[in-house]
Design a protein around this motif. Structure first.
Motif, PDB file in Angstrom:
ATOM      1  N   GLU A  71       0.834  -1.204   0.000  1.00  0.00           N
ATOM      2  CA  GLU A  71       0.000   0.000   0.000  1.00  0.00           C
ATOM      3  C   GLU A  71       0.867   1.252   0.000  1.00  0.00           C
ATOM      4  O   GLU A  71       0.631   2.191  -0.757  1.00  0.00           O
ATOM      5  CB  GLU A  71      -0.927  -0.002   1.211  1.00  0.00           C
ATOM      6  N   ALA A  72       1.907   1.268   0.828  1.00  0.00           N
ATOM      7  CA  ALA A  72       2.812   2.426   0.887  1.00  0.00           C
ATOM      8  C   ALA A  72       3.532   2.612  -0.436  1.00  0.00           C
ATOM      9  O   ALA A  72       3.659   3.736  -0.935  1.00  0.00           O
ATOM     10  CB  ALA A  72       3.806   2.242   2.030  1.00  0.00           C
ATOM     11  N   SER A  73       3.981   1.519  -1.041  1.00  0.00           N
ATOM     12  CA  SER A  73       4.685   1.617  -2.325  1.00  0.00           C
ATOM     13  C   SER A  73       3.755   2.138  -3.409  1.00  0.00           C
ATOM     14  O   SER A  73       4.152   2.973  -4.233  1.00  0.00           O
ATOM     15  CB  SER A  73       5.225   0.245  -2.732  1.00  0.00           C
ATOM     16  N   SER A  74       2.519   1.662  -3.419  1.00  0.00           N
ATOM     17  CA  SER A  74       1.545   2.118  -4.415  1.00  0.00           C
ATOM     18  C   SER A  74       1.254   3.597  -4.238  1.00  0.00           C
ATOM     19  O   SER A  74       1.168   4.348  -5.215  1.00  0.00           O
ATOM     20  CB  SER A  74       0.238   1.320  -4.291  1.00  0.00           C
ATOM     21  N   LEU A  77       4.210   5.619  -5.469  1.00  0.00           N
ATOM     22  CA  LEU A  77       4.249   5.628  -6.933  1.00  0.00           C
ATOM     23  C   LEU A  77       3.206   6.585  -7.484  1.00  0.00           C
ATOM     24  O   LEU A  77       3.489   7.378  -8.386  1.00  0.00           O
ATOM     25  CB  LEU A  77       4.025   4.217  -7.485  1.00  0.00           C
ATOM     26  N   ALA A  78       1.998   6.540  -6.940  1.00  0.00           N
ATOM     27  CA  ALA A  78       0.929   7.415  -7.420  1.00  0.00           C
ATOM     28  C   ALA A  78       1.306   8.881  -7.239  1.00  0.00           C
ATOM     29  O   ALA A  78       1.110   9.701  -8.139  1.00  0.00           O
ATOM     30  CB  ALA A  78      -0.377   7.096  -6.693  1.00  0.00           C
ATOM     31  N   VAL A  79       1.883   9.210  -6.095  1.00  0.00           N
ATOM     32  CA  VAL A  79       2.293  10.595  -5.836  1.00  0.00           C
ATOM     33  C   VAL A  79       3.404  10.997  -6.792  1.00  0.00           C
ATOM     34  O   VAL A  79       3.412  12.105  -7.329  1.00  0.00           O
ATOM     35  CB  VAL A  79       2.720  10.772  -4.360  1.00  0.00           C
ATOM     36  N   SER A  80       4.335  10.098  -7.056  1.00  0.00           N
ATOM     37  CA  SER A  80       5.462  10.432  -7.940  1.00  0.00           C
ATOM     38  C   SER A  80       5.008  10.669  -9.376  1.00  0.00           C
ATOM     39  O   SER A  80       5.680  11.360 -10.137  1.00  0.00           O
ATOM     40  CB  SER A  80       6.523   9.332  -7.900  1.00  0.00           C
ATOM     41  N   TRP A  86       6.018  18.840  -4.489  1.00  0.00           N
ATOM     42  CA  TRP A  86       5.985  19.492  -3.189  1.00  0.00           C
ATOM     43  C   TRP A  86       6.953  20.672  -3.118  1.00  0.00           C
ATOM     44  O   TRP A  86       6.898  21.483  -2.208  1.00  0.00           O
ATOM     45  CB  TRP A  86       6.316  18.487  -2.079  1.00  0.00           C
ATOM     46  N   ASP A  87       7.892  20.704  -4.069  1.00  0.00           N
ATOM     47  CA  ASP A  87       8.948  21.740  -4.045  1.00  0.00           C
ATOM     48  C   ASP A  87       8.443  23.106  -4.479  1.00  0.00           C
ATOM     49  O   ASP A  87       9.110  24.097  -4.264  1.00  0.00           O
ATOM     50  CB  ASP A  87      10.109  21.321  -4.939  1.00  0.00           C
TER      51      ASP A  87
END
Length: 88
Positions: A71-74, A77-80, A86-87
């Protein structure tokens, strides 16, 4: 290759099929039988696959720690893949 089958149905079923043909929902009774068999076989295939999936989960129980990692990896990936960062 096709195989010819002889099928007997109740008079009520035959009458209902003739109504479908009269309404132009099917070109003929043969097509009704063909469509019904196709649908029946597709449902049978799906039930079989569903049972196989359940059996697989029963053989290999769910690992909560692995689920959390996936779940964390998914999520990462979705955020990336988002067009924003965020910058900014």
């Amino acid at each position: 290759m096709t195989k010819q089958l002889a099928v007997r149905v109740d008079d009520e079923v035959a009458a209902e099929m003739e109504v479908l043909v009269a309404r132009n929902e099917f070109p003929n009774v043969t097509e009704i039988v063909r469509a019904a068999l196709d649908e029946f076989l597709e449902r049978a295939r799906r039930r079989y696959i569903g049972r196989q999936i359940v059996a697989g989960y029963q053989r290999v129980p769910v690992d909560d720690q692995l689920d959390d990692l996936l779940e964390a990896s998914s999520r990462d990936l979705a955020v990336s893949l988002e067009p924003w960062s965020w910058d900014e």
